[in-house]
Write a protein that holds these residues in place. Structure first.
Motif, PDB file in Angstrom:
ATOM      1  N   ALA A 133       8.947  36.868  15.015  1.00 33.37           N
ATOM      2  CA  ALA A 133       8.460  36.340  14.039  1.00 33.37           C
ATOM      3  C   ALA A 133       7.360  37.496  13.599  1.00 33.37           C
ATOM      4  O   ALA A 133       7.230  37.808  12.467  1.00 33.37           O
ATOM      5  N   TYR A 134       6.594  37.612  14.696  1.00 39.16           N
ATOM      6  CA  TYR A 134       5.573  38.900  14.266  1.00 39.16           C
ATOM      7  C   TYR A 134       5.998  40.097  13.943  1.00 39.16           C
ATOM      8  O   TYR A 134       5.481  40.821  12.925  1.00 39.16           O
ATOM      9  N   VAL A 188      -3.202  32.491   3.833  1.00 44.79           N
ATOM     10  CA  VAL A 188      -3.322  31.131   4.751  1.00 44.79           C
ATOM     11  C   VAL A 188      -2.031  30.716   4.693  1.00 44.79           C
ATOM     12  O   VAL A 188      -1.486  30.372   5.989  1.00 44.79           O
ATOM     13  N   ALA A 189      -1.154  30.709   3.468  1.00 44.21           N
ATOM     14  CA  ALA A 189       0.403  30.162   3.847  1.00 44.21           C
ATOM     15  C   ALA A 189       1.189  30.888   4.735  1.00 44.21           C
ATOM     16  O   ALA A 189       2.024  30.489   5.688  1.00 44.21           O
ATOM     17  N   LEU A 190       0.886  32.010   4.750  1.00 44.59           N
ATOM     18  CA  LEU A 190       1.560  33.185   5.772  1.00 44.59           C
ATOM     19  C   LEU A 190       1.183  32.630   7.171  1.00 44.59           C
ATOM     20  O   LEU A 190       2.109  32.635   8.051  1.00 44.59           O
ATOM     21  N   GLY A 191       0.057  32.581   7.441  1.00 42.38           N
ATOM     22  CA  GLY A 191      -0.553  32.189   8.749  1.00 42.38           C
ATOM     23  C   GLY A 191       0.037  30.823   8.933  1.00 42.38           C
ATOM     24  O   GLY A 191       0.498  30.388  10.457  1.00 42.38           O
ATOM     25  N   PHE A 206       3.496  31.178  10.028  1.00 42.80           N
ATOM     26  CA  PHE A 206       3.977  32.004  11.155  1.00 42.80           C
ATOM     27  C   PHE A 206       3.775  30.853  12.385  1.00 42.80           C
ATOM     28  O   PHE A 206       4.340  30.607  13.539  1.00 42.80           O
ATOM     29  N   ALA A 207       2.588  30.057  12.334  1.00 46.20           N
ATOM     30  CA  ALA A 207       2.143  29.239  13.543  1.00 46.20           C
ATOM     31  C   ALA A 207       3.369  28.055  13.441  1.00 46.20           C
ATOM     32  O   ALA A 207       3.871  27.636  14.688  1.00 46.20           O
ATOM     33  N   THR A 208       3.918  27.750  12.336  1.00 46.38           N
ATOM     34  CA  THR A 208       4.968  26.761  12.465  1.00 46.38           C
ATOM     35  C   THR A 208       6.169  27.277  13.110  1.00 46.38           C
ATOM     36  O   THR A 208       6.944  26.550  13.860  1.00 46.38           O
ATOM     37  N   MET A 255       8.630  33.552   5.192  1.00 47.52           N
ATOM     38  CA  MET A 255       7.611  34.445   4.914  1.00 47.52           C
ATOM     39  C   MET A 255       7.997  35.354   3.898  1.00 47.52           C
ATOM     40  O   MET A 255       7.087  35.975   3.039  1.00 47.52           O
ATOM     41  N   ALA A 256       9.453  35.519   3.752  1.00 47.20           N
ATOM     42  CA  ALA A 256       9.900  36.646   2.924  1.00 47.20           C
ATOM     43  C   ALA A 256       9.609  36.043   1.410  1.00 47.20           C
ATOM     44  O   ALA A 256       9.380  36.766   0.506  1.00 47.20           O
ATOM     45  N   LEU A 257       9.874  34.822   1.386  1.00 44.56           N
ATOM     46  CA  LEU A 257       9.749  34.254   0.083  1.00 44.56           C
ATOM     47  C   LEU A 257       8.090  34.212  -0.398  1.00 44.56           C
ATOM     48  O   LEU A 257       7.728  34.775  -1.663  1.00 44.56           O
TER      49      LEU A 257
END
Length: 175
Positions: A22-23, A50-53, A56-58, A74-76
């Motif tokens: 994912a990273y 913040v939404a990306l973070g 990523f956590a999810t 993330m791409a979206l």
């Protein structure tokens, strides 16, 4: 207490594997989207970051979300940000909608109270920005502008040689 500290090795291996992949996806998407994605942030950019973070956590911690689903999310987000920023560079009303407009807070010795109230900025904050710009007194200031990124721009009063200078001061509570 069972599973409080350790469920099984497979969960840890999944976290490491999915986290690494994912990273790599996130870094690749950010590189593809261009420098604008990582530039000085306005409120819109902060929300996307913040939404990306959160996404990523999810991906890392929720086994019900696959790597493919997370990468697509993330791409979206990055794709939508790219479209909005691309459009905002070309269409004025979109730019104003997304980033807002700078606010003149102080002009030639006068605090513009209605503009300061609308921007939720105090006289002390304006004076602090003036001091941070290395100017001793408000008499030496032509203008103070609250920029769209939350920083203050302080314009010195013109000098006898006809010079004017601009100093930008970051606002610590800016989005």
């Amino acid at each position: 207490m069972d599973g409080m500290f350790f469920d099984n090795g497979q969960v840890l291996i999944r976290t490491v594997t999915v986290g690494l992949l994912a990273y790599i996806c996130l870094v690749a998407f950010l590189r593809l989207s261009g420098r604008r994605t990582l530039s000085k942030m306005n409120a819109f950019d902060l929300v996307v970051t913040v939404a990306l973070g959160s996404t990523f956590a999810t991906i890392l911690l929720n086994k019900d979300v696959s790597l493919a689903q997370g990468a697509l999310a993330m791409a979206l987000l990055i794709g939508l940000q790219f479209i909005v920023t691309w459009t905002s560079v070309r269409v004025g009303w979109v730019r104003r909608l997304v980033t807002g407009e700078p606010a003149l807070l102080f002009h030639h010795g006068q605090f513009l109270r209605s503009a300061m109230r609308a921007a939720r900025v105090t006289e002390d904050e304006v004076r602090s920005a003036i001091r941070a710009a290395g100017i001793e007194t408000v008499a030496n200031v032509a203008a103070v502008v609250l920029e769209t990124d939350g920083s203050f721009s302080v314009v010195r009063e013109e000098r006898s040689e006809g010079e004017s200078s601009l100093a930008r001061v970051g606002r610590p509570d800016a989005p």
